[in-house]
Motif scaffolding. Structure first.
Motif, PDB file in Angstrom:
ATOM      1  N   GLU A 189       5.957  39.147  73.794  1.00  0.00           N
ATOM      2  CA  GLU A 189       6.196  37.389  72.539  1.00  0.00           C
ATOM      3  C   GLU A 189       6.767  36.126  73.252  1.00  0.00           C
ATOM      4  O   GLU A 189       6.609  35.255  72.832  1.00  0.00           O
TER       5      GLU A 189
ATOM      6  N   TYR B 218       4.879  32.649  72.837  1.00  0.00           N
ATOM      7  CA  TYR B 218       6.722  32.036  71.584  1.00  0.00           C
ATOM      8  C   TYR B 218       6.541  30.631  72.546  1.00  0.00           C
ATOM      9  O   TYR B 218       6.377  29.235  72.448  1.00  0.00           O
TER      10      TYR B 218
ATOM     11  N   ARG C 274       6.852  44.343  75.337  1.00  0.00           N
ATOM     12  CA  ARG C 274       6.571  43.744  73.782  1.00  0.00           C
ATOM     13  C   ARG C 274       7.530  42.355  73.479  1.00  0.00           C
ATOM     14  O   ARG C 274       7.787  41.420  73.492  1.00  0.00           O
ATOM     15  N   ARG C 275       8.171  42.997  74.627  1.00  0.00           N
ATOM     16  CA  ARG C 275       9.311  41.332  74.166  1.00  0.00           C
ATOM     17  C   ARG C 275       8.810  40.528  75.221  1.00  0.00           C
ATOM     18  O   ARG C 275       8.475  38.983  75.020  1.00  0.00           O
TER      19      ARG C 275
ATOM     20  N   LEU D 130      12.464  36.152  66.594  1.00  0.00           N
ATOM     21  CA  LEU D 130      12.001  37.452  66.083  1.00  0.00           C
ATOM     22  C   LEU D 130      12.520  37.608  64.487  1.00  0.00           C
ATOM     23  O   LEU D 130      12.206  38.048  64.109  1.00  0.00           O
TER      24      LEU D 130
END
Length: 223
Positions: free
Chosen positions: A39, A43, A35-36, A57
């Motif tokens: 993101e 981003y 998930r990181r 975040l």
């Protein structure tokens, strides 16, 4: 700072981008790691982000709790470095299909993505040192047909590696976006090709056994 290439990638062109961890080290071994990275790529596709991802975040979390006003990176009218067409995050490597929208856009984007994730990974594991094998590899996509088949190859990576039996079982690729089964979308491809959900699913999953066999042959040849 991004390291520019001697032969810069061309703006307006589409590329298959690949990079691996050092010595096939597993760098995504939990859902939070995957998930990181999702993101991170979402981003840093945007040019000139004013704060680091970790801070963004944090602000988003506080925004959802009603503690702060809407963070600037959630607002519209942002200029992108790249357009993300497809992706797949594997335990030891990442696949991306990107259209470069700004000069040096892919290099800047990949530098930020790789550096950001390396910082996150090293801090979370109390680790030091490089994480990635080196510079990312890039392959120019020269036709619409090649692009369409490339998305299938990328979406089948988890199946080929026997991580799942069907590509829709892997949560860390764009396959579910292509099937219309994900609300939080990262990819944009509507101006490149039309995806009929049922036919794309058949197009992709009909190739599972062939791609697994090709991988076996490739592995034997390398040995």
């Amino acid at each position: 700072m991004a390291i520019y290439r001697k032969n810069p990638l061309e703006t307006g062109k589409i590329y298959h981008i690949l990079n691996k961890s050092i010595a096939d080290f597993i760098i995504f071994d939990s859902k939070s790691d995957f998930r990181r990275m999702l993101e991170t790529i979402k981003y840093y596709q945007i040019k000139n982000q004013s704060i680091k991802l970790s801070r963004s975040l944090e602000l988003k979390s506080k925004y959802k709790e009603g503690k702060v006003s809407r963070p600037s990176d959630l607002l519209g009218n942002k200029e992108n470095l790249v357009k993300i067409i497809a992706y797949c995050i594997m335990p030891t490597h990442i696949h991306l299909v990107l259209e470069q929208l700004q000069d040096h856009g892919v290099s800047i984007f990949m530098s930020k993505v790789q550096n950001s994730y390396a910082r996150y990974f090293n801090i979370s594991r109390n680790r030091k040192g490089p994480l990635w094998q080196g510079r990312f590899k890039n392959i120019l996509v020269e036709s619409d047909d090649q692009l369409y088949h490339l998305t299938r190859y990328i979406h089948l990576n988890p199946v080929t590696a026997y991580l799942v039996e069907k590509p829709e079982e892997w949560d860390f690729s764009s396959y579910k976006e292509y099937l219309g089964a994900r609300e939080d979308k990262i990819c944009k491809y509507d101006d490149l090709f039309e995806v009929d959900l049922s036919s794309y699913q058949e197009f992709t999953e009909s190739r599972i056994s062939d791609q697994r066999e090709l991988q076996k042959i490739k592995k034997i040849a390398l040995e």
